[in-house]
Design a protein around this motif. Structure first.
Motif, PDB file in Angstrom:
ATOM      1  N   PRO A 125      -3.875  -8.994   0.760  1.00 49.45           N
ATOM      2  CA  PRO A 125      -4.051  -7.648   0.198  1.00 49.45           C
ATOM      3  C   PRO A 125      -5.511  -7.411  -0.168  1.00 49.45           C
ATOM      4  O   PRO A 125      -6.229  -8.352  -0.511  1.00 49.45           O
ATOM      5  N   TRP A 126      -5.945  -6.151  -0.110  1.00 51.15           N
ATOM      6  CA  TRP A 126      -7.306  -5.770  -0.463  1.00 51.15           C
ATOM      7  C   TRP A 126      -7.638  -6.298  -1.848  1.00 51.15           C
ATOM      8  O   TRP A 126      -6.790  -6.214  -2.739  1.00 51.15           O
ATOM      9  N   THR A 171      -7.922  -7.348   6.010  1.00 51.39           N
ATOM     10  CA  THR A 171      -6.773  -6.551   6.425  1.00 51.39           C
ATOM     11  C   THR A 171      -6.015  -7.193   7.587  1.00 51.39           C
ATOM     12  O   THR A 171      -6.630  -7.634   8.562  1.00 51.39           O
ATOM     13  N   GLU A 193      -6.634  -0.814  -2.113  1.00 50.92           N
ATOM     14  CA  GLU A 193      -7.529  -0.622  -0.975  1.00 50.92           C
ATOM     15  C   GLU A 193      -8.196   0.760  -1.025  1.00 50.92           C
ATOM     16  O   GLU A 193      -7.720   1.666  -1.727  1.00 50.92           O
ATOM     17  N   LEU A 218      -6.062   3.964  -0.747  1.00 45.75           N
ATOM     18  CA  LEU A 218      -5.275   4.298  -1.930  1.00 45.75           C
ATOM     19  C   LEU A 218      -6.181   4.865  -3.016  1.00 45.75           C
ATOM     20  O   LEU A 218      -5.781   5.775  -3.748  1.00 45.75           O
ATOM     21  N   ALA A 249      -1.491  -1.889  -5.099  1.00 46.90           N
ATOM     22  CA  ALA A 249      -2.486  -2.004  -4.029  1.00 46.90           C
ATOM     23  C   ALA A 249      -3.746  -1.275  -4.482  1.00 46.90           C
ATOM     24  O   ALA A 249      -3.682  -0.296  -5.229  1.00 46.90           O
ATOM     25  N   VAL A 263       0.840  -1.202   0.000  1.00 47.46           N
ATOM     26  CA  VAL A 263       0.000   0.000   0.000  1.00 47.46           C
ATOM     27  C   VAL A 263       0.873   1.248   0.000  1.00 47.46           C
ATOM     28  O   VAL A 263       0.723   2.141  -0.838  1.00 47.46           O
TER      29      VAL A 263
END
Length: 435
Positions: free
Chosen positions: A313-314, A318, A195, A198, A193, A170
């Protein structure tokens, strides 16, 4: 060193609103370095790590003004680059993991960025390779002083390129992204990433004039621009806090409402708690947790095998909430295997829970099996020390459910990520005192 004194065994009731997202704030605040124009940021959490970063920006020459609770303006029109090479910066930068994300914006705008090896949680190795390999691919020259543990990157002009990240980091994606928006030409970041925090950074940068597409996917395409302008941005609620309050309600058999949670950005989090047997109700943009007076039962997989909860990872689960899941499982009906894949030291706090009477088998640094008590045996009060932010809050939840009075030392770790946590918990009936 501060201490919490906690009298456990009391039911809580009422509503609690999550703070602004810590992990988003660390990215967004670094992005203000990309422009000399004014940026207004709202819903900034008043926590140690974020305040440290704001202090670092001030020392860099960024003009910072508080305009309301959680709202600030930032203007980086007179950045002091000499501070980056000072002994004081080497001290200041080490105190915060998130300080690594000033490197990309500084490199993109000023042609150089430096950082000492950052500190933060003692939860295992957290490599910086992804950050610097990405910046090198954009054309930066990398330097490292092993004696001082001081990193540096320099470039006259960054040039867009294609890159496949080794890991979907991230902070690494954020750093490379912030450098790429001012690079010449097009940059493609694959295995990025994706998520929500981000995504928020991408949206903010686009409002500033960047050209980023693929937001929300693992492939970001960035067409570089000459310069960026100012904007206004509001942080999402902190999903880790939201998960913490779900766990707190279940462990204390309390009825709680968590307000303004941004349901669309929670991903699998509600469903993972439901797998533990916890009722998570959607009421508008709020989460309602009814009192689990009869406890909660862990589901099994379809074939009857033991449930495994692991991080990814998203849009996976988490890693920051695995500590909470582990604590909540100690009072469930049934058993669960917790698999912490990312950090090899994050489960070591379970010895403190075992001291409180929890049935946990630490299989190895990454896996723990929890056999729930089903509230037939309560956890017992004890004295413990918070090793990191998330383990600290997990121990706090355990103490609030335990019989007797517990003390948690080194609460500065908890304060790094949770805003006025003792005051907010007292407001919903917790017996907690800061000493």
């Amino acid at each position: 060193m501060g201490t919490f004194k906690i009298e456990g065994g009391h039911k809580l009731k009422g509503s609690i609103q999550p703070q602004g997202a810590k992990n988003e704030a660390l990215q967004i605040l670094c992005a203000v370095l990309l422009t000399p124009e004014l940026n207004t940021i709202n819903n900034i959490p008043d926590i140690v790590d974020v305040n440290k970063l704001i202090g670092l920006l001030k020392k860099l020459g960024v003009k910072v003004e508080k305009i309301g609770k959680g709202s600030y303006t930032f203007q980086a029109d007179d950045v002091n680059l000499e501070y980056l090479e000072s002994d004081q910066f080497k001290i200041d930068g080490r105190g915060l993991r998130g300080s690594i994300m000033i490197v990309g914006p500084l490199l993109a705008r000023f042609g150089k960025g430096y950082i000492p090896k950052p500190g933060g949680d003692k939860i295992g190795r957290r490599r910086l390779d992804t950050h610097f390999e990405g910046l090198i691919k954009l054309g930066a020259k990398f330097g490292y002083s092993k004696e001082e543990q001081f990193y540096g990157v320099e470039a006259e002009k960054l040039k867009g390129t294609y890159m496949l990240l080794e890991e979907a980091s991230v902070t690494g994606t954020a750093n490379i992204l912030m450098a790429a928006v001012l690079a010449e030409g097009q940059t493609t970041i694959y295995n990025a990433a994706c998520e929500p925090y981000l995504q928020q950074l991408c949206k903010m940068l686009n409002r500033m004039g960047a050209k980023i597409s693929g937001i929300g996917s693992n492939m970001l395409v960035i067409d570089g621009v000459e310069n960026l302008g100012g904007t206004e941005h509001t942080m999402l609620p902190d999903m880790i806090e939201i998960g913490s309050w779900i766990g707190l309600a279940a462990m204390t058999k309390s009825e709680l409402t968590i307000t303004n949670v941004s349901w669309s950005d929670l991903g699998v989090i509600p469903n993972v708690f439901r797998k533990l047997g916890i009722t998570v109700e959607k009421q508008g943009d709020n989460i309602h947790i009814p009192a689990h007076t009869d406890g909660y039962e862990i589901q099994s997989f379809i074939d009857g095998s033991i449930l495994t909860i692991s991080d990814a990872p998203w849009p996976g689960f988490t890693p920051d909430l695995l500590s909470i899941i582990l604590v909540v499982a100690t009072q469930a009906r049934g058993s669960v295997l917790i698999h912490q894949k990312m950090f090899e030291s994050r489960l070591f706090f379970v010895d403190k829970l075992i001291d409180m009477g929890a049935k946990i088998i630490l299989c190895d640094p990454h896996r723990a099996t929890v056999i729930g008590h089903d509230f037939k045996s309560t956890l017992k009060a004890t004295t413990m020390t918070s090793p990191d932010i998330r383990a600290g809050v997990s121990l706090l939840i355990a103490a609030l459910s335990a019989k007797g009075t517990s003390t948690i030392q080194n609460i500065e770790q908890i304060d790094r990520g949770y805003e006025n946590i003792d005051e907010r918990l007292r407001a919903i009936g917790a017996h907690i005192e800061r000493i």
